[in-house]
Design a protein around this motif. Structure first.
Motif, mmCIF file in Angstrom:
data_model
loop_
_atom_site.group_PDB
_atom_site.id
_atom_site.type_symbol
_atom_site.label_atom_id
_atom_site.label_comp_id
_atom_site.label_asym_id
_atom_site.label_seq_id
_atom_site.Cartn_x
_atom_site.Cartn_y
_atom_site.Cartn_z
ATOM 1 N N GLY A 192 10.616 6.959 4.961
ATOM 2 C CA GLY A 192 10.073 5.710 4.435
ATOM 3 C C GLY A 192 8.663 5.456 4.924
ATOM 4 N N SER A 193 8.393 5.803 6.172
ATOM 5 C CA SER A 193 7.061 5.604 6.738
ATOM 6 C C SER A 193 6.042 6.538 6.086
ATOM 7 C CB SER A 193 7.089 5.842 8.254
ATOM 8 O OG SER A 193 7.983 4.940 8.886
ATOM 9 N N LEU A 194 6.485 7.766 5.762
ATOM 10 C CA LEU A 194 5.565 8.693 5.097
ATOM 11 C C LEU A 194 5.095 8.141 3.758
ATOM 12 C CD1 LEU A 194 7.128 12.235 5.725
ATOM 13 C CD2 LEU A 194 4.953 11.350 6.583
ATOM 14 N N GLY A 195 5.970 7.397 3.090
ATOM 15 C CA GLY A 195 5.582 6.781 1.829
ATOM 16 C C GLY A 195 4.417 5.826 1.991
ATOM 17 N N PHE A 196 4.312 5.187 3.130
ATOM 18 C CA PHE A 196 3.197 4.266 3.380
ATOM 19 C C PHE A 196 1.986 4.998 3.940
ATOM 20 C CE2 PHE A 196 6.258 1.146 2.497
ATOM 21 C CZ PHE A 196 5.586 -0.046 2.256
ATOM 22 N N PRO A 242 0.806 -1.228 0.000
ATOM 23 C CA PRO A 242 0.000 0.000 0.000
ATOM 24 C C PRO A 242 0.838 1.277 0.000
ATOM 25 C CG PRO A 242 0.225 -0.775 2.234
ATOM 26 C CD PRO A 242 1.022 -1.720 1.378
ATOM 27 N N SER A 243 2.002 1.283 -0.621
ATOM 28 C CA SER A 243 2.841 2.473 -0.626
ATOM 29 C C SER A 243 2.291 3.519 -1.596
ATOM 30 C CB SER A 243 4.269 2.103 -1.027
ATOM 31 O OG SER A 243 4.305 1.711 -2.388
ATOM 32 N N VAL A 244 2.717 4.772 -1.390
ATOM 33 C CA VAL A 244 2.322 5.835 -2.300
ATOM 34 C C VAL A 244 2.987 5.650 -3.655
ATOM 35 C CG1 VAL A 244 4.183 7.450 -1.695
ATOM 36 C CG2 VAL A 244 1.938 8.335 -2.423
ATOM 37 N N GLY A 245 4.069 4.854 -3.681
ATOM 38 C CA GLY A 245 4.703 4.535 -4.954
ATOM 39 C C GLY A 245 3.762 3.789 -5.884
ATOM 40 N N PHE A 246 2.887 2.977 -5.324
ATOM 41 C CA PHE A 246 1.890 2.263 -6.121
ATOM 42 C C PHE A 246 0.940 3.257 -6.788
ATOM 43 C CE2 PHE A 246 -2.381 0.333 -6.328
ATOM 44 C CZ PHE A 246 -2.124 -0.706 -7.214
ATOM 45 N N VAL A 247 0.531 4.263 -6.027
ATOM 46 C CA VAL A 247 -0.348 5.300 -6.581
ATOM 47 C C VAL A 247 0.375 6.044 -7.704
ATOM 48 C CG1 VAL A 247 -1.653 7.401 -6.066
ATOM 49 C CG2 VAL A 247 -1.511 5.551 -4.360
ATOM 50 N N GLY A 248 1.650 6.366 -7.469
ATOM 51 C CA GLY A 248 2.415 7.095 -8.470
ATOM 52 C C GLY A 248 2.620 6.307 -9.748
ATOM 53 N N LYS A 249 2.939 5.004 -9.632
ATOM 54 C CA LYS A 249 3.129 4.166 -10.817
ATOM 55 C C LYS A 249 1.829 4.035 -11.605
ATOM 56 C CE LYS A 249 7.470 2.522 -10.499
ATOM 57 N NZ LYS A 249 7.958 3.294 -9.365
ATOM 58 N N ASP A 250 0.726 3.862 -10.904
ATOM 59 C CA ASP A 250 -0.580 3.779 -11.580
ATOM 60 C C ASP A 250 -0.860 5.032 -12.404
ATOM 61 O OD1 ASP A 250 -1.212 1.273 -10.814
ATOM 62 O OD2 ASP A 250 -3.015 1.787 -9.683
ATOM 63 N N PHE A 303 1.087 8.099 3.224
ATOM 64 C CA PHE A 303 0.439 8.752 2.082
ATOM 65 C C PHE A 303 -0.171 7.739 1.131
ATOM 66 C CE2 PHE A 303 3.588 12.501 2.563
ATOM 67 C CZ PHE A 303 2.785 13.054 3.554
ATOM 68 N N GLY A 304 0.345 6.505 1.125
ATOM 69 C CA GLY A 304 -0.242 5.464 0.293
ATOM 70 C C GLY A 304 -1.565 4.973 0.853
ATOM 71 N N LEU A 305 -1.606 4.785 2.164
ATOM 72 C CA LEU A 305 -2.837 4.331 2.802
ATOM 73 C C LEU A 305 -3.891 5.434 2.850
ATOM 74 C CD1 LEU A 305 -1.250 2.315 5.751
ATOM 75 C CD2 LEU A 305 -2.553 1.363 3.835
ATOM 76 N N PHE A 306 -3.419 6.678 2.976
ATOM 77 C CA PHE A 306 -4.349 7.807 3.067
ATOM 78 C C PHE A 306 -3.934 8.879 2.056
ATOM 79 C CE2 PHE A 306 -3.760 5.930 7.308
ATOM 80 C CZ PHE A 306 -5.044 5.453 7.544
ATOM 81 N N PRO A 307 -4.106 8.603 0.766
ATOM 82 C CA PRO A 307 -3.673 9.571 -0.259
ATOM 83 C C PRO A 307 -4.428 10.891 -0.206
ATOM 84 C CG PRO A 307 -4.978 7.793 -1.240
ATOM 85 C CD PRO A 307 -4.694 7.392 0.174
ATOM 86 N N VAL A 308 -5.562 10.904 0.490
ATOM 87 C CA VAL A 308 -6.314 12.154 0.608
ATOM 88 C C VAL A 308 -5.489 13.208 1.351
ATOM 89 C CG1 VAL A 308 -7.407 11.546 2.803
ATOM 90 C CG2 VAL A 308 -8.585 13.097 1.211
ATOM 91 N N LEU A 309 -4.494 12.773 2.133
ATOM 92 C CA LEU A 309 -3.660 13.718 2.875
ATOM 93 C C LEU A 309 -2.885 14.632 1.938
ATOM 94 C CD1 LEU A 309 -2.220 11.387 5.690
ATOM 95 C CD2 LEU A 309 -4.011 13.127 5.905
ATOM 96 N N ILE A 310 -2.499 14.123 0.791
ATOM 97 C CA ILE A 310 -1.770 14.960 -0.169
ATOM 98 C C ILE A 310 -2.643 15.410 -1.326
ATOM 99 C CG2 ILE A 310 0.465 13.938 0.398
ATOM 100 C CD1 ILE A 310 0.217 12.228 -2.119
ATOM 101 N N GLN A 311 -3.807 14.812 -1.463
ATOM 102 C CA GLN A 311 -4.685 15.122 -2.609
ATOM 103 C C GLN A 311 -5.086 16.586 -2.610
ATOM 104 O OE1 GLN A 311 -8.170 12.540 -3.781
ATOM 105 N NE2 GLN A 311 -9.315 14.326 -2.997
ATOM 106 N N ASP A 312 -5.722 17.034 -1.540
ATOM 107 C CA ASP A 312 -6.234 18.401 -1.490
ATOM 108 C C ASP A 312 -5.168 19.408 -1.082
ATOM 109 O OD1 ASP A 312 -8.782 17.526 -2.204
ATOM 110 O OD2 ASP A 312 -9.322 17.105 -0.124
ATOM 111 N N ALA A 313 -4.219 18.964 -0.253
ATOM 112 C CA ALA A 313 -3.226 19.896 0.276
ATOM 113 C C ALA A 313 -2.129 20.210 -0.728
ATOM 114 C CB ALA A 313 -2.607 19.325 1.557
#
Length: 771
Positions: free
Chosen positions: A456-460, A383-391, A462-472
């Motif tokens: 490294g933890s922030l990467g996970f 569930p890393s944010v890297g998965f969101v980025g690759k998608d 933000f992956g689990l809760f991408p809304v944290l970076i979505q609007d901000a």
């Protein structure tokens, strides 16, 4: 915002005066408060920026030239300021332990502070000229950081290479900014946006775009300018973490992102970025799988990631811009983690060779956790944010209107190679059996392992809760470049789609490659065999040829002999003015004025000719100096005859001082001159006579021209009114041409000091013969 930018510069100055007292022992963490305070300052604006309340500040600098310190805080600049200050805080804390006890720790913090301030100025500036100023400051400060270990020849060479490549890019940026400013009439990017059609329709649009490309490609290590980045890995790890993963190398990306709304949406702009970015990302990713040095692996994957960003900006769609914005965050988090983790391994185990490292989880478990977290995010595993980025990257390529399949294949191949490199750098050193030589490796300080674990933890998170970076962060990025972000919704799970299949393929292929391809020296040697045809070798070859030409030029024209310098200059002037004469220019010389010569002028003329002959044929140095004085005093008499006693006195004083200086300098030299070869004297004589003849013709031509008294009348009318002086000549020298006079006085003063130093120089007998 200006105070925030100046904070780093002010702190660097304080370190200059305070020195080691500000960073010794427990105070080594004190500099961390600077980026931390700035991070808190900028994070306060998230609410305003997420509501599209962008902030603009302007401070007058050079308003007459249209150059002001204009700053913009929008989604794009906010993202970069948070990366610069947030990762900067962790890097400063990391440095306190990594370079603990280093004799030049204060100097290192000063360089970091200057770099941080310059990067903040760069990403906040709205004016292209001020962007250039901060751009160059990042290059200069990075030069000192890369070459921090200045006792190492490799570090010095890497620093010079980086400065050379990025310095040329800075010059191109200045030229591009001037071209755009000339087209639009303003250097403000915000004002240029209102003239997009004018700029893109202008005949110099291609030139401006090429100059901007050159600046961005050199700074962000795009092929074929990429080779400076692997060399920069000679720098200490905090430098690699801060400059070469999260901040400086993304300055070019920022520039392309910022100017895309102005210069994008054209075939030339988009196609160029797609081609250069596509070549860079695949070329560097492929090279990364052959490396065995952890920093080398990370350097090439960084180049590949920068290529991906350029490629995505080149696609020019909303999906690609969204992917690029998210990937900037993703890459900064996992790559900074990678570099910090690598630094700890190198610091504790004294090696970065992945063929030697194994089992380090047993002696530095937190570092192993950081490496694994970074490798997972790098590979795009949920569930890393890297998965969101690759998608999002695959969304951008798969839905592109032209050559979507080809572009997607290139993206998949690139990500497979990057994934493999991440496994090798982030997982391999920590798995397997611990070699005996590493059993006594000490557990690292908390300031060494905590920063990479946090990132490294922030990467996970933000992956689990991408809304944290979505609007901000993410939506404001799109708004800042004129894109609609209303329908942007970052999710970890989008259901079973072709994009999910591509992500699964990437993950599976990367893992399979990791188990099939083992890093080795033999594998690395297989790729280094082609080093001779690499861009680096080609550039070095060009540099060698240039050095040979420079050596030839120096030996021929700048060989230290004053006579050669003067002869070259005079010969060039003769050719230039002779060409004008041959070109048919008509000269109007008043020959009748020769009949007006008085007996005094004729006598002085003969005295001057006699003095010149004495100088030419004199065998005594003293006689030549005296003849020079005779020439000067003869000119003084001419001034007297023409009713200019003040000039005569000035000339008299100057010539007297000159003769005295010559005597003082030459009195220790042999009494008699050794004249040059007869042929050389003939050559110099012909050259002198030709030059004198040309100057005479020009002087006679000037005298034949109608007198324009406009300037004279101005000085006569305004000397007393403006400068309160009755002597017009003195007023001109002291007031109207005061700067020129000051420089002349400075030259005389420097000459006097030099002569005084020579007179006082007392060398020992041994030193006189040392080279």
């Amino acid at each position: 915002m200006l105070i925030a930018i100046l904070t780093g510069f002010i702190f660097a100055i304080l370190l200059f005066f305070g020195g080691k007292r500000l960073v010794i022992n427990k105070l080594a963490l004190l500099p961390t408060l600077i980026p931390l305070g700035l991070f808190i300052y900028f994070i306060r604006f998230i609410g305003d920026i997420s509501n599209q309340n962008f902030i603009y500040k302007t401070y007058e600098w050079i308003p007459s030239l249209g150059v002001n310190l204009s700053f913009t805080l929008d989604g794009l600049s906010l993202l970069f300021t948070l990366l610069i200050t947030g990762i900067g805080t962790l890097v400063f804390a990391y440095t306190s332990s990594y370079l603990k006890g280093h004799p030049y720790l204060d100097r290192f913090y000063a360089y970091l502070s200057v770099f941080m301030a310059a990067m903040l100025g760069l990403v906040l500036s709205d004016n292209l000229i001020s962007i250039f100023v901060f751009w160059e400051l990042t290059s200069i400060s990075s030069f000192f950081l890369i070459g921090f270990n200045n006792d190492s020849e490799a570090s010095r060479k890497s620093a010079l290479t980086a400065l050379g490549i990025t310095g040329v890019g800075g010059l191109l940026l200045l030229a591009g900014g001037l071209v755009l400013g000339n087209i639009s009439g303003s250097f403000s990017i915000a004002e240029m946006l209102g003239q997009k059609d004018l700029i893109q329709g202008h005949e110099h649009y291609i030139l401006a775009a090429c100059l901007i490309f050159g600046a961005a490609f050199t700074k962000s290590a795009q092929f074929p300018f990429h080779f400076w980045l692997p060399g920069a890995m000679k720098a200490p790890t905090p430098v690699s973490t801060y400059l070469h993963s999260a901040t400086m190398v993304k300055a070019g990306i920022y520039l392309l992102f910022r100017l895309s709304p102005l210069m994008g949406d054209t075939q030339f702009w988009n196609t160029t970025l797609m081609i250069v970015g596509g070549i860079t990302m695949l070329y560097a990713a492929f090279h990364s799988i052959f490396r065995t040095d952890m920093k080398g692996i990370l350097a090439y994957t960084t180049i590949s990631a920068l290529g991906i960003l350029v490629f995505l900006i080149g696609l020019g769609t909303q999906e690609s811009y969204l992917a690029a914005g998210v990937f900037i965050i993703v890459h900064a988090l996992y790559k900074a983690t990678f570099f910090m983790m690598t630094g700890v391994v190198d610091h504790q185990a004294k090696t970065r060779n992945v063929t030697e490292l194994a089992g380090l989880r047993k002696v530095m478990l937190p570092v192993a956790i950081a490496g694994i977290l970074a490798a997972i995010s790098n590979a795009g595993i949920p569930p890393s944010v890297g998965f969101v980025g690759k998608d999002l990257i695959y969304e951008g390529t798969f839905h592109f209107e032209h050559s979507a399949i080809l572009l997607t294949i290139l993206a998949v191949l690139t990500n497979v190679f990057i994934s493999y490199a991440g496994y090798v750098a982030g997982i391999k050193p920590f798995v397997g059996k611990l070699p005996e030589k590493f059993e006594k490796v000490k557990f690292p300080s908390i300031f060494l392992w905590l920063p990479p674990v946090l990132l490294g933890s922030l990467g996970f998170i933000f992956g689990l809760f991408p809304v944290l970076i979505q609007d901000a962060l993410v939506k404001p990025i799109l708004w800042s470049i004129g894109q609609d972000a209303a329908e942007v919704h970052l999710k970890l799970w989008h259901g079973f789609t072709p994009i999910l299949g591509l992500s699964a393929l990437t993950i599976g292929a990367g893992i399979l490659l990791y188990f099939l391809l083992k890093p080795s020296q033999k594998l690395e040697h297989s790729i280094t065999r082609f080093e001779k045809i690499s861009p680096k070798s080609i550039m070095e070859g060009v540099n060698t040829v240039f050095m040979m030409f420079s050596a030839f030029w120096t030996r021929t024209f700048q060989n230290g002999y004053l006579r050669n310098y003067v002869s070259t200059i005079i010969l060039f002037l003769i050719m230039l003015m002779g060409f004008t004469l041959i070109g048919g220019t008509t000269y109007h010389i008043d020959y009748a004025s020769f009949a007006k010569l008085t007996i005094y002028e004729i006598v002085i003329l003969f005295v001057l000719v006699f003095a010149i002959g004495l100088i030419v044929f004199a065998k005594s140095r003293l006689a030549a100096v005296v003849a020079t004085g005779i020439m000067g005093y003869s000119i003084c008499l001419l001034f007297v005859f023409y009713s200019a006693p003040d000039l005569a006195m000035t000339q008299f004083a100057i010539d007297t001082l000159t003769v005295i200086l010559f005597v003082l300098v030459l009195y220790r030299l042999p009494k008699y001159l050794k004249l040059s070869d007869f042929k050389v004297r003939i050559r110099d004589g012909v050259l002198s006579i030709a030059f004198g003849a040309l100057i005479t013709i020009l002087a006679l031509e000037v005298l034949a021209q109608p007198v324009n008294s406009e300037i004279s009348d101005f000085y006569a009318k305004n000397s007393y009114l403006l400068a309160h002086g009755k002597n017009v000549v003195n007023v001109i020298l002291v007031d109207f041409r005061g700067a020129d006079t000051m420089v002349e006085i400075s030259v005389l003063a420097i000459s006097a000091i030099g002569v005084f130093g020579l007179l006082k120089l007392r060398l020992k007998s041994v030193e006189r013969y040392q080279k």
